[in-house]
Design an enzyme around this catalytic site. Structure first.
Site, mmCIF file in Angstrom:
data_model
loop_
_atom_site.group_PDB
_atom_site.id
_atom_site.type_symbol
_atom_site.label_atom_id
_atom_site.label_comp_id
_atom_site.label_asym_id
_atom_site.label_seq_id
_atom_site.Cartn_x
_atom_site.Cartn_y
_atom_site.Cartn_z
ATOM 1 N N ASN A 150 0.827 -1.271 -0.098
ATOM 2 C CA ASN A 150 0.103 -0.133 0.106
ATOM 3 C C ASN A 150 0.888 1.336 -0.007
ATOM 4 O O ASN A 150 0.399 2.115 -0.533
ATOM 5 C CB ASN A 150 -0.807 -0.106 1.251
ATOM 6 C CG ASN A 150 -0.431 -0.411 2.584
ATOM 7 O OD1 ASN A 150 0.356 -1.583 2.655
ATOM 8 N ND2 ASN A 150 -0.205 0.363 3.538
ATOM 9 N N GLN A 178 -4.551 -4.165 -2.503
ATOM 10 C CA GLN A 178 -4.278 -2.970 -3.268
ATOM 11 C C GLN A 178 -4.178 -3.086 -4.702
ATOM 12 O O GLN A 178 -4.098 -2.396 -5.642
ATOM 13 C CB GLN A 178 -2.864 -2.266 -2.508
ATOM 14 C CG GLN A 178 -2.959 -1.594 -1.456
ATOM 15 C CD GLN A 178 -3.722 -0.344 -1.612
ATOM 16 O OE1 GLN A 178 -4.189 0.268 -2.360
ATOM 17 N NE2 GLN A 178 -4.246 0.300 -0.391
ATOM 18 N N GLY A 199 -13.782 -3.077 -0.441
ATOM 19 C CA GLY A 199 -14.457 -2.276 -1.572
ATOM 20 C C GLY A 199 -13.975 -0.780 -1.676
ATOM 21 O O GLY A 199 -14.081 -0.208 -2.774
ATOM 22 N N HIS A 200 -13.564 -0.412 -0.684
ATOM 23 C CA HIS A 200 -13.600 1.205 -0.689
ATOM 24 C C HIS A 200 -12.074 1.549 -1.496
ATOM 25 O O HIS A 200 -11.959 3.008 -1.795
ATOM 26 C CB HIS A 200 -13.595 2.019 0.627
ATOM 27 C CG HIS A 200 -12.385 1.643 1.653
ATOM 28 N ND1 HIS A 200 -11.538 2.745 1.967
ATOM 29 C CD2 HIS A 200 -11.992 0.527 2.402
ATOM 30 C CE1 HIS A 200 -10.606 2.134 2.972
ATOM 31 N NE2 HIS A 200 -10.946 1.018 3.094
ATOM 32 N N THR A 236 -26.248 -10.737 9.458
ATOM 33 C CA THR A 236 -27.239 -10.673 8.383
ATOM 34 C C THR A 236 -26.292 -9.622 7.066
ATOM 35 O O THR A 236 -25.632 -8.804 7.775
ATOM 36 C CB THR A 236 -28.375 -9.809 8.694
ATOM 37 O OG1 THR A 236 -28.955 -10.643 9.573
ATOM 38 C CG2 THR A 236 -29.075 -9.518 7.509
ATOM 39 N N CYS A 324 2.766 9.511 13.024
ATOM 40 C CA CYS A 324 3.081 10.547 14.304
ATOM 41 C C CYS A 324 2.936 9.553 15.434
ATOM 42 O O CYS A 324 1.718 9.294 15.747
ATOM 43 C CB CYS A 324 2.207 11.728 14.271
ATOM 44 S SG CYS A 324 2.961 12.834 15.474
HETATM 45 N N1 PLP Z 1 -4.533 -4.147 3.677
HETATM 46 C C1 PLP Z 1 -3.856 -3.249 2.464
HETATM 47 C C2 PLP Z 1 -2.699 -3.467 1.892
HETATM 48 C C3 PLP Z 1 -4.507 -1.818 2.705
HETATM 49 O O1 PLP Z 1 -3.976 -0.925 2.122
HETATM 50 C C4 PLP Z 1 -5.536 -1.659 3.705
HETATM 51 C C5 PLP Z 1 -6.299 -0.458 3.684
HETATM 52 O O2 PLP Z 1 -5.664 0.455 3.546
HETATM 53 C C6 PLP Z 1 -6.166 -2.778 4.229
HETATM 54 C C7 PLP Z 1 -5.508 -4.082 4.322
HETATM 55 C C8 PLP Z 1 -7.432 -2.755 5.219
HETATM 56 O O3 PLP Z 1 -8.523 -2.247 4.617
HETATM 57 P P1 PLP Z 1 -9.803 -1.887 5.152
HETATM 58 O O4 PLP Z 1 -9.521 -0.428 5.545
HETATM 59 O O5 PLP Z 1 -10.986 -2.106 4.177
HETATM 60 O O6 PLP Z 1 -10.022 -2.533 6.363
#
Ligand code: PLP
Length: 388
Positions: A150, A178, A199-200, A236, A324
Site C-alpha cells: 500500500n 491494493q 470495496g473502498h 445478516t 506520528c
Molecule cells: N490491506 C492493505 C494492503 C491496505 O492497504 C488496507 C487499507 O489501507 C487494508 C488491508 C485494510 O482495508 P480496510 O480499510 O478495508 O480495512
C-alpha cells in the site's frame, strides 16, 4: 481553488454507478436475504449477482466468495481462521511490510504461542524468495504475503510465491487489497488459497470487503452466529454495500485495460516531473514491479507532514509514509524494513491515482510540489547542517 485527490490507496471516491446500484436497497429492496418470503428472495437474487461479479473479477467461483465488512476483517479471518483450523500452534510466515491488518494479527497469534517468521525485504522493497522457501519447515504453516504494498505499490511475485508455498503443502493467504481492480488478478492462474479485497479501494463506500476462500481450504469463521455466507461469516449481510461491491468489481473489469495505460502514464509524468524539478529526491520501491497508480517519493531533509500540509493548502491530497507516534515522527514500518535512510524516510510522500484523475491534476501538482519543497528546504535545519 482546485481539488486534486491523490490519495487513492487510502480510499477512493464512490463511483456514481456504484451509488446508483446501491440506491434501491435503501428504499424498496430492504428484505433480509436469508428470509424465504418474497421480500428476502428478491434481495438474495441481487446478492447472488454481486457474488458472481466479485468472483468474475478475480477468476473465482461465486461459492468461494465470503462477504466481510472490510479488508481488515478479511485479513484477520484468513490468518486467524487458518491457524485455528490447523489447530495447535502452527508456524506463521509473513513479511515485515504487511499492512497492520495482517501484521498485528500475526503478532497477536505469536503472543498466544505460534512461531512467527517475518520475512525481510531489500532496499527496493523486494522479497528474497529463497528466504521464503527456507522458512517453511512443515505443512502446518500459514503463509500470509501481500500481493502489492500500500505504501510503495511494490508488487510481490505471487505466482512464484504460490508455487513455493504449494510445493511445501502450506496454506497461502494474500492481502490483495491494493491490487484488485488495478491489475488483473486470477486465482485460477495464481493458486493462492485465500485472498482479501476491500470495496473502498475500488470505489465503493467504506465498510465492505470480501475474502476469497478456495474450495477445500480449511478456515474457521471469525464471527460466530448464524449460517450466513455458507457458515463462514455470521451476521445478516450488508446487502446495499455488497451490491455496490459487485457493481464496483464489474466497473473495474470494464475499465481496467484502458485505465492501466492512462493512470500509469499520469503517474510516470508526475514522477518524471518531480525528479526533474526537485533536487535530492528518490523514488522508494522497485520501479519495475509497481502498481501503475502509485508513486512514493522521499524528499531528503524535509518532513513529509510539512509537505502534506502545504500541499493541502492548495487543495492537493496525498499521504505520508510517516506515522506520528507519541509526538515523535517515526518513519513507517515499510520504510524502516527497506532501510530507507532516515533523512529520506521522514520526507516520504505517497501519491496514488485513480481513474478519476486527469492530466490537469498532474500539471497542477507539478506546479506546486517544487515550490513547496524549495520553501521547506529553505526552512530546514537539516539542509543548513548539510551545507555547513
Ligand atoms: N490491506 C492493505 C494492503 C491496505 O492497504 C488496507 C487499507 O489501507 C487494508 C488491508 C485494510 O482495508 P480496510 O480499510 O478495508 O480495512
Amino acid at each position: 481553488m482546485k481539488n486534486v485527490y491523490l490519495d487513492n490507496n487510502a480510499t477512493t471516491m464512490v463511483a456514481p454507478e456504484v451509488r446508483d446500484a446501491m440506491a434501491p436497497f435503501f428504499d424498496e429492496l430492504w428484505g433480509n436475504p436469508s428470509s424465504i418470503h418474497t421480500f428476502g428472495g428478491q434481495v438474495k437474487k441481487h446478492m447472488d449477482r454481486a457474488r458472481e461479479q466479485v468472483a468474475a473479477l478475480i477468476g473465482a467461483d461465486p461459492s468461494e466468495i465470503v462477504f466481510t465488512s472490510c479488508g481488515s476483517e478479511s485479513d484477520n479471518m484468513a490468518v486467524r481462521g487458518a491457524v485455528e483450523a490447523l489447530g495447535g500452534y502452527p508456524h506463521i510466515v509473513t513479511t515485515r511490510v504487511e499492512h497492520p491488518a495482517v501484521l498485528t494479527v500475526c503478532r497477536y497469534l505469536a503472543d498466544l504461542g505460534c512461531k512467527l517468521t517475518e520475512l525481510k525485504v531489500d532496499s527496493e522493497g523486494r522479497l528474497d524468495l529463497d528466504e521464503l522457501r527456507n522458512s517453511i519447515h512443515s505443512n502446518a504453516t500459514v503463509v500470509s504475503i501481500m500481493w502489492a504494498n500500500n505504501e510503495t505499490g511494490v508488487i510481490f511475485p505471487m505466482d512464484e510465491i504460490a508455487q513455493i508455498v504449494k510445493e511445501a503443502g502450506a496454506v497461502l493467504h494474500t492481502d490483495a487489497v491494493q491490487i484488485v481492480g488495478k491489475l488483473p488478478v486470477n486465482v485460477k492462474k495464481t493458486p493462492v488459497d485465500m485472498l482479501s479485497l476491500s470495496g473502498h479501494k475500488l470505489h465503493t463506500p467504506k465498510g465492505v470487503g470480501a475474502l476469497y476462500v478456495r474450495k477445500g481450504t480449511k478456515v474457521n469463521p471469525l464471527i460466530l452466529g448464524g449460517h450466513q455466507e455458507g457458515g463462514k461469516r455470521a451476521g445478516t449481510e450488508n446487502v446495499p454495500y455488497i451490491v455496490g461491491l459487485g457493481r464496483a468489481c464489474e466497473l473495474a473489469a470494464e475499465h481496467m485495460d484502458e485505465e492501466i495505460v492512462r493512470v500509469q502514464a499520469m503517474r510516470d509524468r508526475l514522477e518524471e516531473g518531480i525528479l526533474a524539478t526537485c533536487p535530492d529526491v528518490r523514488v522508494n520501491g522497485d520501479r519495475e514491479n509497481r502498481l501503475p497508480n502509485t508513486l512514493n517519493v522521499g524528499f531528503e531533509f524535509i518532513e513529509g507532514e510539512a509537505i502534506l500540509l502545504m500541499l493541502d493548502e492548495v487543495g492537493i491530497a496525498a499521504s505520508s509514509g510517516s506515522a506520528c507516534t507519541s509526538g515523535s515522527l517515526e518513519p513507517s514500518h515499510v520504510m524502516r524494513a527497506m532501510g530507507i535512510p532516515f533523512t529520506a524516510a521522514h520526507g516520504s510522500i505517497r501519491f496514488s491515482l485513480s481513474r478519476y484523475n486527469t492530466e490537469e491534476d498532474v500539471s497542477y501538482t507539478l506546479e506546486h510540489v517544487p515550490r513547496v519543497v524549495k520553501r521547506l528546504r529553505e526552512l530546514s535545519p537539516f539542509v543548513q547542517k548539510a551545507g555547513d
